[in-house]
Write a protein that holds these residues in place. Structure first.
Motif, PDB file in Angstrom:
ATOM      1  N   TRP A  48       0.837  -1.201   0.000  1.00 29.94           N
ATOM      2  CA  TRP A  48       0.000   0.000   0.000  1.00 29.94           C
ATOM      3  C   TRP A  48       0.870   1.248   0.000  1.00 29.94           C
ATOM      4  O   TRP A  48       1.923   1.297   0.630  1.00 29.94           O
ATOM      5  N   ASP A  52      -0.642   7.715  -1.489  1.00 23.13           N
ATOM      6  CA  ASP A  52      -1.727   7.579  -2.458  1.00 23.13           C
ATOM      7  C   ASP A  52      -2.916   6.899  -1.795  1.00 23.13           C
ATOM      8  O   ASP A  52      -3.302   5.789  -2.154  1.00 23.13           O
ATOM      9  N   CYS A  53      -3.464   7.597  -0.809  1.00 20.17           N
ATOM     10  CA  CYS A  53      -4.580   7.040  -0.052  1.00 20.17           C
ATOM     11  C   CYS A  53      -5.398   8.184   0.544  1.00 20.17           C
ATOM     12  O   CYS A  53      -4.978   9.344   0.546  1.00 20.17           O
ATOM     13  N   GLY A  77     -10.235   4.920   0.502  1.00 21.68           N
ATOM     14  CA  GLY A  77      -9.535   3.960  -0.329  1.00 21.68           C
ATOM     15  C   GLY A  77      -8.036   4.163  -0.313  1.00 21.68           C
ATOM     16  O   GLY A  77      -7.512   5.177   0.158  1.00 21.68           O
ATOM     17  N   ARG A  79      -4.409   2.920  -2.843  1.00 23.71           N
ATOM     18  CA  ARG A  79      -3.822   2.231  -3.992  1.00 23.71           C
ATOM     19  C   ARG A  79      -2.499   1.596  -3.599  1.00 23.71           C
ATOM     20  O   ARG A  79      -1.834   2.035  -2.648  1.00 23.71           O
ATOM     21  N   ALA A 109      -7.482  -0.112  -9.576  1.00 28.27           N
ATOM     22  CA  ALA A 109      -7.861   1.249  -9.965  1.00 28.27           C
ATOM     23  C   ALA A 109      -6.752   1.868 -10.796  1.00 28.27           C
ATOM     24  O   ALA A 109      -5.584   1.498 -10.666  1.00 28.27           O
ATOM     25  N   LEU A 115     -10.275   8.380  -4.077  1.00 30.17           N
ATOM     26  CA  LEU A 115      -9.975   7.537  -2.926  1.00 30.17           C
ATOM     27  C   LEU A 115     -10.693   7.984  -1.652  1.00 30.17           C
ATOM     28  O   LEU A 115     -10.376   7.515  -0.564  1.00 30.17           O
ATOM     29  N   LEU A 124     -14.804   1.967  -4.663  1.00 28.33           N
ATOM     30  CA  LEU A 124     -14.051   1.291  -5.717  1.00 28.33           C
ATOM     31  C   LEU A 124     -15.042   0.683  -6.709  1.00 28.33           C
ATOM     32  O   LEU A 124     -15.890  -0.130  -6.339  1.00 28.33           O
ATOM     33  N   SER A 130     -12.084   2.512 -11.926  1.00 27.11           N
ATOM     34  CA  SER A 130     -11.820   1.448 -10.958  1.00 27.11           C
ATOM     35  C   SER A 130     -12.786   0.285 -11.153  1.00 27.11           C
ATOM     36  O   SER A 130     -13.871   0.441 -11.724  1.00 27.11           O
ATOM     37  N   TYR A 200      -3.563  -0.448 -10.505  1.00 28.20           N
ATOM     38  CA  TYR A 200      -2.957  -0.608  -9.191  1.00 28.20           C
ATOM     39  C   TYR A 200      -3.869  -1.435  -8.292  1.00 28.20           C
ATOM     40  O   TYR A 200      -5.099  -1.275  -8.342  1.00 28.20           O
ATOM     41  N   ALA A 202      -6.108  -2.042  -5.218  1.00 29.78           N
ATOM     42  CA  ALA A 202      -6.859  -1.023  -4.499  1.00 29.78           C
ATOM     43  C   ALA A 202      -7.966  -1.666  -3.685  1.00 29.78           C
ATOM     44  O   ALA A 202      -8.469  -2.743  -4.023  1.00 29.78           O
ATOM     45  N   SER A 204     -11.480  -0.185  -1.012  1.00 31.42           N
ATOM     46  CA  SER A 204     -12.170   0.911  -0.333  1.00 31.42           C
ATOM     47  C   SER A 204     -12.907   0.328   0.868  1.00 31.42           C
ATOM     48  O   SER A 204     -13.431  -0.788   0.806  1.00 31.42           O
TER      49      SER A 204
END
Length: 263
Positions: A48, A52-53, A77, A79, A109, A115, A124, A130, A200, A202, A204
């Motif tokens: 993770w 990027d979250c 979420g 990625r 995604a 996210l 997602l 996504s 990626y 992902a 949620s």
């Protein structure tokens, strides 16, 4: 073909009979799962991404796990650090059943997928960026708001599949498909038409303080294999996952035994 049992897995969780014929295992998946898993450093590089979250998610253990903070009326979420545009990839998601809540979605995604949402939802799969499987409701989402979403696996016929804590995500960018496996059984392709993208891992989540782990299992590229390697696959297939421990008793040189066991 029917659903495909993968090497090294079994489960008491009942799996459905397929309605559609094309539920065969992606080429190379059994080989990928038979090989030793990547080392801890590689798993963290595919884990993770703390950059990027959602702001309500805290990534831990160098990317191997995240925790969602207990924020009301928010879906959050994350990625993965690596995006995939070629090859066959698999990773394991570990998500305790009691920490899923009303919307627990696992999939992939693009870099453009949102996210965070200011309400509880299957984030997602909510737009064109996504694709996700709601493992609580058993529905697939892509450009979807929920109603009318197809069920997965397709052969459930109204029954509900209890998804265990651990599930496998299988992304085949050579064929452009995304599928899932539980208990050593591949459930078939959930989504198609993914070629030409960079995707990626992902998820949620809505459950406060849920912990979701990711374990990258490796990659296989579409390329010719040596006769020696193909012979290894044939021997392992003939033995089956439950009898690989008998390799040491075979009348073979020690080096060949180690080769059969990927040592």
């Amino acid at each position: 073909m029917g659903q495909t049992a993968l090497a090294g897995g079994s489960s008491s969780t009942p799996t459905p009979q397929p309605l559609y014929p094309d539920l065969s295992c992606p080429e190379g998946l059994e080989e990928l799962l038979s090989a030793p898993p990547p080392d801890l450093g590689a798993q963290r590089r595919h884990g993770w991404n703390p950059k990027d979250c959602s702001e309500n998610i805290e990534v831990k253990e160098g990317g191997l796990c995240f925790e969602r903070r207990p924020v009301a009326q928010s879906t959050d979420g994350v990625r993965g650090k690596r995006g995939y545009s070629r090859g066959l990839h698999a990773w394991e998601i570990s998500w305790p059943r009691e920490q899923r809540g009303t919307h627990a979605v696992v999939g992939v995604a693009t870099a453009l997928a949102p996210l965070q949402a200011d309400h509880y939802a299957a984030l997602l799969g909510s737009n064109s960026e996504s694709w996700g499987w709601d493992i609580g409701r058993g529905k697939l989402y892509h450009q979807s708001k929920g109603p009318g979403a197809p069920r997965y696996p397709p052969g459930l016929q109204g029954e509900h599949l209890e998804v265990p804590e651990r599930l496998l995500v299988v992304l085949d960018m050579e064929e452009g498909t995304l599928g899932y496996a539980i208990g050593g059984t591949y459930l078939g392709p959930a989504f198609r038409g993914l070629k030409g993208r960079t995707l990626y891992p992902a998820v949620s989540a809505v459950w406060g303080q849920c912990h979701v782990r990711i374990s990258y299992l490796g990659e296989r590229r579409a390329e010719p294999h040596s006769l020696l390697h193909l012979s290894r696959l044939c021997v392992r297939h003939a033995l089956g996952a439950t009898r690989l421990g008998y390799v040491s008793a075979l009348p073979l040189p020690p080096a060949m035994k180690r080769y059969l066991l990927y040592q």
